[in-house]
Design a protein around this motif. Structure first.
Motif, PDB file in Angstrom:
ATOM      1  N   GLU A 111       0.808  -1.219   0.000  1.00  0.00           N
ATOM      2  CA  GLU A 111       0.000   0.000   0.000  1.00  0.00           C
ATOM      3  C   GLU A 111       0.838   1.264   0.000  1.00  0.00           C
ATOM      4  OE1 GLU A 111      -2.377  -3.091   2.430  1.00  0.00           O
ATOM      5  OE2 GLU A 111      -0.294  -2.633   1.901  1.00  0.00           O
ATOM      6  N   GLY A 112       2.015   1.215   0.626  1.00  0.00           N
ATOM      7  CA  GLY A 112       2.879   2.381   0.693  1.00  0.00           C
ATOM      8  C   GLY A 112       3.446   2.804  -0.643  1.00  0.00           C
ATOM      9  N   GLY A 129      10.360   2.907  -3.325  1.00  0.00           N
ATOM     10  CA  GLY A 129       9.757   2.920  -2.004  1.00  0.00           C
ATOM     11  C   GLY A 129       9.212   4.274  -1.627  1.00  0.00           C
ATOM     12  N   SER A 130       8.375   4.273  -0.606  1.00  0.00           N
ATOM     13  CA  SER A 130       7.877   5.512  -0.013  1.00  0.00           C
ATOM     14  C   SER A 130       7.192   5.179   1.299  1.00  0.00           C
ATOM     15  CB  SER A 130       6.886   6.225  -0.947  1.00  0.00           C
ATOM     16  OG  SER A 130       5.709   5.466  -1.126  1.00  0.00           O
ATOM     17  N   TYR A 131       7.197   6.156   2.208  1.00  0.00           N
ATOM     18  CA  TYR A 131       6.537   6.018   3.511  1.00  0.00           C
ATOM     19  C   TYR A 131       6.939   4.729   4.229  1.00  0.00           C
ATOM     20  CZ  TYR A 131       3.633   9.839   1.773  1.00  0.00           C
ATOM     21  OH  TYR A 131       3.193  11.040   1.267  1.00  0.00           O
ATOM     22  N   GLY A 132       8.215   4.401   4.169  1.00  0.00           N
ATOM     23  CA  GLY A 132       8.710   3.248   4.908  1.00  0.00           C
ATOM     24  C   GLY A 132       8.536   1.907   4.225  1.00  0.00           C
ATOM     25  N   THR A 133       7.931   1.909   3.034  1.00  0.00           N
ATOM     26  CA  THR A 133       7.745   0.664   2.282  1.00  0.00           C
ATOM     27  C   THR A 133       8.697   0.639   1.095  1.00  0.00           C
ATOM     28  OG1 THR A 133       5.397   0.546   2.867  1.00  0.00           O
ATOM     29  CG2 THR A 133       6.101  -0.725   0.962  1.00  0.00           C
ATOM     30  N   GLU A 134       9.423  -0.466   0.924  1.00  0.00           N
ATOM     31  CA  GLU A 134      10.242  -0.682  -0.266  1.00  0.00           C
ATOM     32  C   GLU A 134       9.781  -1.973  -0.923  1.00  0.00           C
ATOM     33  OE1 GLU A 134      14.539   1.414   0.666  1.00  0.00           O
ATOM     34  OE2 GLU A 134      14.259  -0.685   1.225  1.00  0.00           O
ATOM     35  N   ILE A 135       9.816  -2.005  -2.245  1.00  0.00           N
ATOM     36  CA  ILE A 135       9.323  -3.196  -2.934  1.00  0.00           C
ATOM     37  C   ILE A 135      10.154  -4.420  -2.579  1.00  0.00           C
ATOM     38  CG2 ILE A 135      10.656  -2.924  -5.076  1.00  0.00           C
ATOM     39  CD1 ILE A 135       8.003  -3.778  -6.546  1.00  0.00           C
ATOM     40  N   SER A 136      11.417  -4.236  -2.207  1.00  0.00           N
ATOM     41  CA  SER A 136      12.271  -5.372  -1.845  1.00  0.00           C
ATOM     42  C   SER A 136      11.715  -6.149  -0.666  1.00  0.00           C
ATOM     43  CB  SER A 136      13.685  -4.886  -1.520  1.00  0.00           C
ATOM     44  OG  SER A 136      13.671  -3.955  -0.454  1.00  0.00           O
ATOM     45  N   GLY A 137      10.924  -5.483   0.176  1.00  0.00           N
ATOM     46  CA  GLY A 137      10.352  -6.152   1.337  1.00  0.00           C
ATOM     47  C   GLY A 137       9.313  -7.191   0.983  1.00  0.00           C
ATOM     48  N   VAL A 191      -7.364  -2.925   2.419  1.00  0.00           N
ATOM     49  CA  VAL A 191      -6.306  -2.601   1.464  1.00  0.00           C
ATOM     50  C   VAL A 191      -6.687  -1.372   0.650  1.00  0.00           C
ATOM     51  CG1 VAL A 191      -4.937  -3.431  -0.494  1.00  0.00           C
ATOM     52  CG2 VAL A 191      -5.535  -5.001   1.358  1.00  0.00           C
ATOM     53  N   ARG A 192      -7.945  -1.299   0.204  1.00  0.00           N
ATOM     54  CA  ARG A 192      -8.410  -0.142  -0.569  1.00  0.00           C
ATOM     55  C   ARG A 192      -8.272   1.146   0.259  1.00  0.00           C
ATOM     56  NH1 ARG A 192     -11.579  -0.102  -4.873  1.00  0.00           N
ATOM     57  NH2 ARG A 192     -12.350  -2.211  -4.439  1.00  0.00           N
ATOM     58  N   THR A 198      -2.768   6.540   1.397  1.00  0.00           N
ATOM     59  CA  THR A 198      -1.416   6.830   0.931  1.00  0.00           C
ATOM     60  C   THR A 198      -1.448   7.785  -0.255  1.00  0.00           C
ATOM     61  OG1 THR A 198      -0.594   4.679   1.654  1.00  0.00           O
ATOM     62  CG2 THR A 198       0.711   5.825   0.004  1.00  0.00           C
ATOM     63  N   PHE A 199      -2.335   7.495  -1.220  1.00  0.00           N
ATOM     64  CA  PHE A 199      -2.398   8.348  -2.410  1.00  0.00           C
ATOM     65  C   PHE A 199      -2.869   9.751  -2.056  1.00  0.00           C
ATOM     66  CE2 PHE A 199      -4.324  10.065  -6.293  1.00  0.00           C
ATOM     67  CZ  PHE A 199      -3.242   9.953  -7.148  1.00  0.00           C
TER      68      PHE A 199
END
Length: 290
Positions: A111-112, A129-137, A191-192, A198-199
Protein backbone atom coordinates in the motif's frame (compact mmCIF):
# COMPACT_ATOMS: atom_id res chain seq x y z
CA UNK A 1 5.94 -9.03 -33.22
CA UNK A 2 8.60 -10.61 -30.99
CA UNK A 3 11.04 -7.71 -31.23
CA UNK A 4 10.11 -4.31 -32.66
CA UNK A 5 12.82 -1.77 -33.45
CA UNK A 6 11.96 1.93 -33.46
CA UNK A 7 14.68 4.25 -34.77
CA UNK A 8 15.25 7.74 -33.34
CA UNK A 9 12.62 7.46 -30.58
CA UNK A 10 11.70 10.72 -28.86
CA UNK A 11 12.72 10.61 -25.19
CA UNK A 12 10.17 13.25 -24.25
CA UNK A 13 7.45 10.75 -25.19
CA UNK A 14 9.13 7.89 -23.30
CA UNK A 15 9.75 9.60 -19.96
CA UNK A 16 7.34 11.02 -17.38
CA UNK A 17 9.34 14.26 -17.16
CA UNK A 18 8.54 14.89 -20.84
CA UNK A 19 11.95 16.17 -21.88
CA UNK A 20 14.92 14.89 -23.85
CA UNK A 21 16.17 14.45 -27.39
CA UNK A 22 16.24 11.36 -29.56
CA UNK A 23 17.89 8.05 -28.71
CA UNK A 24 19.54 5.90 -31.36
CA UNK A 25 17.03 3.05 -31.24
CA UNK A 26 14.32 1.50 -29.06
CA UNK A 27 13.87 -2.28 -28.94
CA UNK A 28 10.44 -3.39 -27.72
CA UNK A 29 10.24 -7.01 -26.62
CA UNK A 30 6.84 -8.56 -27.26
CA UNK A 31 7.31 -12.09 -25.91
CA UNK A 32 9.86 -14.66 -24.76
CA UNK A 33 10.74 -15.52 -28.36
CA UNK A 34 11.85 -11.94 -28.81
CA UNK A 35 14.52 -12.37 -26.15
CA UNK A 36 16.65 -14.44 -28.54
CA UNK A 37 16.51 -11.58 -31.01
CA UNK A 38 17.26 -9.17 -28.17
CA UNK A 39 20.51 -11.01 -27.39
CA UNK A 40 21.67 -10.46 -30.96
CA UNK A 41 20.55 -6.81 -30.77
CA UNK A 42 22.62 -6.21 -27.62
CA UNK A 43 25.67 -7.90 -29.13
CA UNK A 44 25.37 -5.57 -32.12
CA UNK A 45 24.65 -2.37 -30.16
CA UNK A 46 27.42 -2.76 -27.60
CA UNK A 47 27.59 -1.25 -24.12
CA UNK A 48 25.28 1.75 -24.56
CA UNK A 49 22.16 -0.28 -23.76
CA UNK A 50 19.66 0.56 -21.03
CA UNK A 51 16.28 -0.82 -19.94
CA UNK A 52 13.78 2.02 -19.80
CA UNK A 53 10.53 0.64 -18.37
CA UNK A 54 7.98 3.45 -18.04
CA UNK A 55 10.70 6.12 -17.87
CA UNK A 56 9.25 7.50 -14.65
CA UNK A 57 12.58 8.12 -12.91
CA UNK A 58 14.70 9.30 -15.85
CA UNK A 59 16.07 12.63 -17.01
CA UNK A 60 17.08 12.35 -20.65
CA UNK A 61 19.55 14.77 -22.19
CA UNK A 62 18.80 17.06 -25.13
CA UNK A 63 19.84 16.41 -28.73
CA UNK A 64 21.03 13.11 -30.17
CA UNK A 65 21.64 10.45 -27.49
CA UNK A 66 23.91 7.52 -28.27
CA UNK A 67 21.63 5.07 -26.46
CA UNK A 68 19.92 1.83 -27.36
CA UNK A 69 16.81 1.47 -25.20
CA UNK A 70 15.03 -1.74 -24.24
CA UNK A 71 11.40 -1.86 -23.18
CA UNK A 72 9.09 -4.81 -22.45
CA UNK A 73 5.77 -4.43 -24.26
CA UNK A 74 4.15 -7.84 -24.36
CA UNK A 75 2.01 -8.32 -27.44
CA UNK A 76 -0.18 -10.74 -25.49
CA UNK A 77 -0.55 -9.22 -22.09
CA UNK A 78 0.34 -11.68 -19.35
CA UNK A 79 -1.80 -11.23 -16.28
CA UNK A 80 -1.17 -11.30 -12.56
CA UNK A 81 -1.70 -14.67 -10.87
CA UNK A 82 -2.06 -15.42 -7.16
CA UNK A 83 -1.41 -18.64 -5.26
CA UNK A 84 -1.30 -18.85 -1.46
CA UNK A 85 -0.54 -15.12 -1.10
CA UNK A 86 2.31 -15.32 -3.65
CA UNK A 87 1.65 -12.87 -6.48
CA UNK A 88 3.32 -13.54 -9.83
CA UNK A 89 3.46 -10.43 -11.98
CA UNK A 90 5.00 -9.52 -15.35
CA UNK A 91 7.59 -6.74 -15.24
CA UNK A 92 5.72 -4.50 -17.68
CA UNK A 93 2.59 -4.16 -15.56
CA UNK A 94 2.41 -0.70 -14.01
CA UNK A 95 2.34 -0.44 -10.22
CA UNK A 96 -1.11 1.24 -10.13
CA UNK A 97 -2.49 -1.70 -12.13
CA UNK A 98 -0.91 -4.22 -9.79
CA UNK A 99 -2.28 -2.38 -6.75
CA UNK A 100 -5.77 -2.58 -8.27
CA UNK A 101 -5.43 -6.36 -8.43
CA UNK A 102 -4.13 -6.52 -4.85
CA UNK A 103 -7.09 -4.47 -3.62
CA UNK A 104 -9.56 -6.91 -5.21
CA UNK A 105 -7.64 -9.88 -3.78
CA UNK A 106 -7.40 -8.29 -0.33
CA UNK A 107 -3.61 -8.70 -0.23
CA UNK A 108 -1.55 -6.30 1.89
CA UNK A 109 2.10 -5.22 1.89
CA UNK A 110 2.42 -2.75 -0.98
CA UNK A 111 0.00 0.00 0.00
CA UNK A 112 2.88 2.38 0.69
CA UNK A 113 3.79 2.29 -3.01
CA UNK A 114 0.50 3.90 -4.06
CA UNK A 115 1.10 6.91 -6.29
CA UNK A 116 4.30 5.58 -7.86
CA UNK A 117 3.61 5.51 -11.62
CA UNK A 118 6.35 3.16 -12.88
CA UNK A 119 6.31 -0.48 -13.92
CA UNK A 120 6.99 -3.46 -11.67
CA UNK A 121 10.30 -4.06 -13.44
CA UNK A 122 11.39 -0.46 -12.97
CA UNK A 123 10.30 -0.51 -9.33
CA UNK A 124 12.48 -3.56 -8.70
CA UNK A 125 15.42 -2.08 -10.64
CA UNK A 126 15.31 1.02 -8.41
CA UNK A 127 14.00 -0.72 -5.26
CA UNK A 128 11.21 1.85 -5.31
CA UNK A 129 9.76 2.92 -2.00
CA UNK A 130 7.88 5.51 -0.01
CA UNK A 131 6.54 6.02 3.51
CA UNK A 132 8.71 3.25 4.91
CA UNK A 133 7.75 0.66 2.28
CA UNK A 134 10.24 -0.68 -0.27
CA UNK A 135 9.32 -3.20 -2.93
CA UNK A 136 12.27 -5.37 -1.85
CA UNK A 137 10.35 -6.15 1.34
CA UNK A 138 7.79 -8.11 -0.67
CA UNK A 139 9.99 -9.77 -3.32
CA UNK A 140 10.32 -13.55 -3.04
CA UNK A 141 12.21 -14.09 -6.28
CA UNK A 142 12.71 -12.43 -9.66
CA UNK A 143 12.82 -13.96 -13.13
CA UNK A 144 15.73 -12.30 -14.85
CA UNK A 145 17.07 -12.37 -18.39
CA UNK A 146 20.66 -11.86 -19.51
CA UNK A 147 22.16 -12.30 -23.00
CA UNK A 148 24.48 -15.01 -21.65
CA UNK A 149 22.07 -17.07 -19.53
CA UNK A 150 18.65 -16.35 -20.97
CA UNK A 151 15.71 -16.53 -18.54
CA UNK A 152 16.20 -17.79 -14.99
CA UNK A 153 14.78 -17.30 -11.50
CA UNK A 154 16.83 -15.84 -8.66
CA UNK A 155 15.81 -15.56 -5.01
CA UNK A 156 15.64 -12.11 -3.46
CA UNK A 157 18.24 -13.13 -0.87
CA UNK A 158 20.78 -13.79 -3.65
CA UNK A 159 20.67 -10.17 -4.84
CA UNK A 160 21.80 -6.84 -3.38
CA UNK A 161 19.12 -4.39 -2.22
CA UNK A 162 19.52 -0.95 -0.73
CA UNK A 163 18.09 2.55 -0.70
CA UNK A 164 16.99 3.04 -4.34
CA UNK A 165 19.49 0.33 -5.24
CA UNK A 166 19.25 -3.13 -6.80
CA UNK A 167 22.02 -5.38 -8.09
CA UNK A 168 21.09 -8.76 -9.52
CA UNK A 169 24.73 -9.90 -9.33
CA UNK A 170 24.80 -11.27 -12.87
CA UNK A 171 27.85 -9.46 -14.19
CA UNK A 172 26.12 -8.49 -17.44
CA UNK A 173 23.15 -6.54 -18.79
CA UNK A 174 20.09 -7.75 -16.90
CA UNK A 175 16.39 -7.36 -17.65
CA UNK A 176 13.67 -7.99 -15.07
CA UNK A 177 11.09 -10.18 -16.84
CA UNK A 178 8.69 -11.05 -14.02
CA UNK A 179 8.58 -11.37 -10.26
CA UNK A 180 6.97 -13.23 -7.40
CA UNK A 181 5.90 -11.12 -4.43
CA UNK A 182 5.01 -12.45 -0.99
CA UNK A 183 2.05 -10.55 0.48
CA UNK A 184 -0.28 -10.92 3.44
CA UNK A 185 -4.01 -11.73 3.61
CA UNK A 186 -6.23 -8.83 4.58
CA UNK A 187 -9.56 -7.61 3.20
CA UNK A 188 -10.49 -5.67 0.09
CA UNK A 189 -11.86 -2.83 2.24
CA UNK A 190 -8.73 -2.51 4.39
CA UNK A 191 -6.31 -2.60 1.46
CA UNK A 192 -8.41 -0.14 -0.57
CA UNK A 193 -8.58 2.25 2.40
CA UNK A 194 -4.81 2.08 2.97
CA UNK A 195 -4.07 2.68 -0.74
CA UNK A 196 -6.47 5.65 -0.81
CA UNK A 197 -4.93 7.13 2.33
CA UNK A 198 -1.42 6.83 0.93
CA UNK A 199 -2.40 8.35 -2.41
CA UNK A 200 -4.34 11.18 -0.75
CA UNK A 201 -1.33 12.01 1.42
CA UNK A 202 0.94 12.10 -1.63
CA UNK A 203 -1.54 14.15 -3.65
CA UNK A 204 -1.64 16.72 -0.85
CA UNK A 205 2.14 17.03 -0.57
CA UNK A 206 3.62 15.98 -3.93
CA UNK A 207 2.99 17.04 -7.56
CA UNK A 208 1.64 13.61 -8.59
CA UNK A 209 -0.42 15.03 -11.48
CA UNK A 210 2.43 17.08 -13.03
CA UNK A 211 5.21 16.08 -15.42
CA UNK A 212 7.82 14.88 -12.96
CA UNK A 213 10.39 12.12 -12.46
CA UNK A 214 9.63 11.71 -8.77
CA UNK A 215 12.20 12.69 -6.16
CA UNK A 216 15.20 14.17 -7.94
CA UNK A 217 17.71 13.70 -5.08
CA UNK A 218 18.22 10.85 -2.62
CA UNK A 219 17.69 11.58 1.05
CA UNK A 220 21.12 11.81 2.74
CA UNK A 221 21.34 9.55 5.78
CA UNK A 222 19.57 11.27 8.66
CA UNK A 223 18.30 14.15 6.51
CA UNK A 224 15.43 15.01 4.16
CA UNK A 225 16.55 16.20 0.73
CA UNK A 226 13.27 18.09 0.37
CA UNK A 227 13.83 19.97 3.64
CA UNK A 228 17.43 20.83 2.72
CA UNK A 229 16.27 22.18 -0.66
CA UNK A 230 13.40 24.08 0.96
CA UNK A 231 15.73 25.72 3.48
CA UNK A 232 18.09 26.64 0.62
CA UNK A 233 15.25 28.48 -1.14
CA UNK A 234 14.56 26.07 -3.98
CA UNK A 235 10.86 25.42 -3.45
CA UNK A 236 9.28 26.88 -6.59
CA UNK A 237 12.68 27.91 -8.04
CA UNK A 238 12.40 28.13 -11.85
CA UNK A 239 14.62 28.16 -14.87
CA UNK A 240 12.83 28.35 -18.20
CA UNK A 241 10.21 25.61 -18.30
CA UNK A 242 11.72 23.61 -15.42
CA UNK A 243 11.07 24.21 -11.73
CA UNK A 244 11.37 22.68 -8.30
CA UNK A 245 7.79 22.07 -7.25
CA UNK A 246 5.89 24.53 -5.07
CA UNK A 247 4.40 21.50 -3.28
CA UNK A 248 7.63 19.60 -2.57
CA UNK A 249 11.10 21.03 -3.14
CA UNK A 250 12.61 17.65 -4.07
CA UNK A 251 10.39 17.25 -7.14
CA UNK A 252 11.60 18.72 -10.42
CA UNK A 253 8.67 19.42 -12.75
CA UNK A 254 8.31 20.37 -16.39
CA UNK A 255 5.93 23.33 -16.34
CA UNK A 256 5.83 23.46 -20.15
CA UNK A 257 8.56 23.64 -22.75
CA UNK A 258 11.28 22.59 -20.33
CA UNK A 259 14.49 20.92 -21.47
CA UNK A 260 17.35 18.90 -19.99
CA UNK A 261 19.83 21.80 -20.01
CA UNK A 262 17.52 23.79 -17.73
CA UNK A 263 16.87 20.79 -15.49
CA UNK A 264 20.56 19.97 -15.07
CA UNK A 265 21.50 23.61 -14.43
CA UNK A 266 18.84 23.83 -11.70
CA UNK A 267 20.06 20.58 -10.16
CA UNK A 268 23.68 21.75 -10.16
CA UNK A 269 22.74 25.06 -8.58
CA UNK A 270 20.69 23.27 -5.93
CA UNK A 271 23.52 20.87 -5.05
CA UNK A 272 26.05 23.72 -4.80
CA UNK A 273 23.78 25.85 -2.63
CA UNK A 274 22.84 23.02 -0.27
CA UNK A 275 26.50 21.99 0.06
CA UNK A 276 27.54 25.58 0.88
CA UNK A 277 24.78 26.00 3.47
CA UNK A 278 24.91 22.61 5.18
CA UNK A 279 28.04 20.81 4.05
CA UNK A 280 25.83 18.00 2.73
CA UNK A 281 26.21 16.78 -0.85
CA UNK A 282 22.99 15.71 -2.53
CA UNK A 283 23.19 12.77 -4.92
CA UNK A 284 20.71 12.29 -7.76
CA UNK A 285 17.97 9.71 -7.37
CA UNK A 286 16.75 10.31 -10.89
CA UNK A 287 18.70 8.44 -13.56
CA UNK A 288 20.42 10.93 -15.85
CA UNK A 289 20.78 9.69 -19.42
CA UNK A 290 23.65 11.49 -21.20
Amino acid sequence: MSLELLHKPDMSALTSLGIGGKARVLARVGDENGLDELARFIEKEGPEVIAIGEGSNMLAGDGELNLALIQIRRSRRAGVTVSENIVRTPADIRLPGLLSVLIKMGLSGMEGLAGIPGSVGGAIAMNAGSYGTEISGTVKRVRLWTPGKGLFWKNASEMDWGYRHFDARTGEFTLVWEAELRLFPSSEEKVRTAVKETFSKKKATQPVTEKSAGCVFKNPEGFSAGKLLDEAGFRGRRLGGMAFSEMHANFLVNTGGGNAAQALELMDLARETVAERSGITLNPEVIILP
